[in-house]
Design an enzyme around this catalytic site. Structure first.
Site, PDB file in Angstrom:
ATOM      1  CB  SER A 136     -26.396  45.977 -48.943  1.00  0.00           C
ATOM      2  OG  SER A 136     -25.182  46.852 -49.372  1.00  0.00           O
ATOM      3  CG  ASP A 294     -19.883  41.418 -46.868  1.00  0.00           C
ATOM      4  OD1 ASP A 294     -20.972  41.597 -46.791  1.00  0.00           O
ATOM      5  OD2 ASP A 294     -19.156  42.361 -47.339  1.00  0.00           O
ATOM      6  CG  HIS A 324     -21.542  43.427 -50.008  1.00  0.00           C
ATOM      7  ND1 HIS A 324     -21.906  43.526 -48.645  1.00  0.00           N
ATOM      8  CD2 HIS A 324     -22.408  44.247 -50.843  1.00  0.00           C
ATOM      9  CE1 HIS A 324     -23.206  44.366 -48.470  1.00  0.00           C
ATOM     10  NE2 HIS A 324     -23.091  44.816 -49.719  1.00  0.00           N
TER      11      HIS A 324
HETATM   12  N1  HSE Z   1     -24.350  45.276 -56.015  1.00  0.00           N
HETATM   13  C1  HSE Z   1     -25.738  45.651 -54.993  1.00  0.00           C
HETATM   14  C2  HSE Z   1     -25.337  45.774 -53.561  1.00  0.00           C
HETATM   15  C3  HSE Z   1     -24.628  46.592 -52.888  1.00  0.00           C
HETATM   16  O1  HSE Z   1     -24.729  46.769 -51.762  1.00  0.00           O
HETATM   17  C4  HSE Z   1     -25.889  47.063 -55.477  1.00  0.00           C
HETATM   18  O2  HSE Z   1     -25.487  47.538 -56.618  1.00  0.00           O
HETATM   19  O3  HSE Z   1     -26.832  47.545 -55.057  1.00  0.00           O
END
Ligand code: HSE
Ligand code: ACO
Length: 344
Positions: A136, A294, A324
């Site tokens: 991410s 995702d 995701h």
């Molecule tokens: N849920 C994770 C990944 C989000 O991209 C976060 O809070 O960083």
């Protein structure tokens, strides 16, 4: 038992893409395992938006003793991102006048975060990382880290992240920014100076974000129309829980700063409008991973990155109903592709 340590390094005169120069920036990081004699077994892991340096916790099953990223074999480093709230300089850090930066904290970019970690690389005396790996926002950080100097990294794994954010992600980010900025306790970011905390705004921002982290079919399957209590659905209760969890551990202004950095992520900026040209200096041994369900960074968008990277590129689509956040929950599948990549 893997040796673990937490450290903070200070870097003087750090300039950002937005034209600001920090007199001093602190970067907090944790290390797991032992750096070998020729400093050739280091792996850099980049956390996501609300992540921190405790990678063996939030990525348990992927990083740890005997795991795909084996801390008995590799020296694993995980630094808190610039703009964060887990030890590295961010909006709640103390400015020259002894008060929190607050509204004075500058716009920072994913590239700034990567540049700061190249400073850390030098401090650690690492000539070349075995790999830089991130999911991410961490994937965007890994990509920019390799692009800034591909001599410093032998492999790059970008998981559930694109080469640049598109209108859909910009739109989702805007609502999250507004949720925090419109909170009466936000005070333009100077809330800690007046003893306030825009927790409602942060919670709403997290609920908006969390819907992009999960797939609709997964939520429908898990919660359907079930009620928690009169006129209160289970899915509403689930989102309230996620909001409560994050507001208990994260700073609203950091959330805003990092969300803007990810929103503005675009490897082409300052390089070339042609993505292949912009990525010409990337790592030449790449793993790109997307999650089948995702809906934040769909496989098709991640695939555009895979198509444009130079050298050797593997694109694995992880089959998962989760969405995701599958890059965090599908630890067996993520581990399998990472192990193959690292051992190849
Ligand atoms: N849920 C994770 C990944 C989000 O991209 C976060 O809070 O960083
Ligand atoms: C790469 C990075 O940097 S990650 C950085 C972010 N780190 C984190 O988010 C750390 C915390 N990690 C997590 O929240 C999880 O591990 C995630 C993000 C991976 C999500 O994993 P999942 O196992 O799918 O959790 P899910 O999103 O389903 O949430 C489960 C939680 O919701 C709760 N829950 C489920 N349904 C309901 C409901 N109807 N009402 C209230 N609570 C509910 C569960 O009790 C559980 O609570 P807990 O988190 O306190 O244990």
């Amino acid at each position: 038992m893997t040796t673990q340590s937490t450290s903070v390094e200070r870097i003087l005169g750090f300039g950002t893409d937005s034209g600001h120069t920090f007199g001093t920036v602190e970067i907090a990081y944790e290390t797991f395992g032992t750096l070998n004699a020729d400093r050739s077994n280091a792996i850099l892991i980049e956390h996501a938006l609300t992540g921190d340096t405790r990678v063996t916790e939030w990525w348990a099953g992927v990083v740890g003793p005997g795991e795909a990223v084996d801390t008995d074999k590799y020296f694993v480093v995980c630094a808190n991102s610039l703009g964060g709230c887990s030890g590295t300089t961010g909006p709640q850090s103390t400015y020259d006048d002894g008060l929190a930066y607050g509204s004075r904290f500058p716009r920072v970019s994913i590239r700034d975060m990567a540049r700061l970690e190249h400073n850390l690389t030098q401090i650690l005396g690492i000539d070349s990382w075995v790999a830089v790996i991130g999911g991410s926002m961490g994937g965007a950080r890994a990509l920019e880290f390799a692009l800034l100097d591909n001599r410093k990294v032998r492999k790059c794994a970008v998981i559930a992240a694109p080469a640049f954010c598109e209108a859909d992600q910009i739109a989702w980010a805007m609502m999250q920014e507004r949720a925090i900025e419109l909170d009466a306790d936000y005070y333009s970011g100077d809330y800690s100076a007046v003893g306030r905390f825009p927790g409602h705004g942060l919670g709403l921002a997290r609920q908006i974000a969390h819907l992009t982290y999960r797939n609709d079919a997964d939520l429908n399957e898990r919660f359907s129309r079930r009620l928690r209590s009169e006129d209160y659905y289970e899915v509403s209760s689930y989102l309230d829980h996620q909001a409560k969890k994050l507001t208990a551990r994260f700073d609203p202004h950091s959330y805003l700063v990092l969300t803007r950095a990810l929103r503005d992520h675009d490897v082409r900026r300052g390089r070339s409008s042609d993505l292949t040209v912009a990525l010409a200096d990337a790592c030449t041994d790449n793993l790109v991973v997307s999650v089948s369900s995702d809906r934040l960074f769909p496989p098709e968008q991640v695939g555009i990155l895979a198509e444009a990277l130079p050298g050797r590129v593997r694109h694995n689509v992880i089959d998962s109903p989760v969405g995701h956040d599958g890059f965090l929950t599908e630890t067996e599948k993520i581990s399998a592709v990472l192990a193959d990549f690292l051992n190849d």
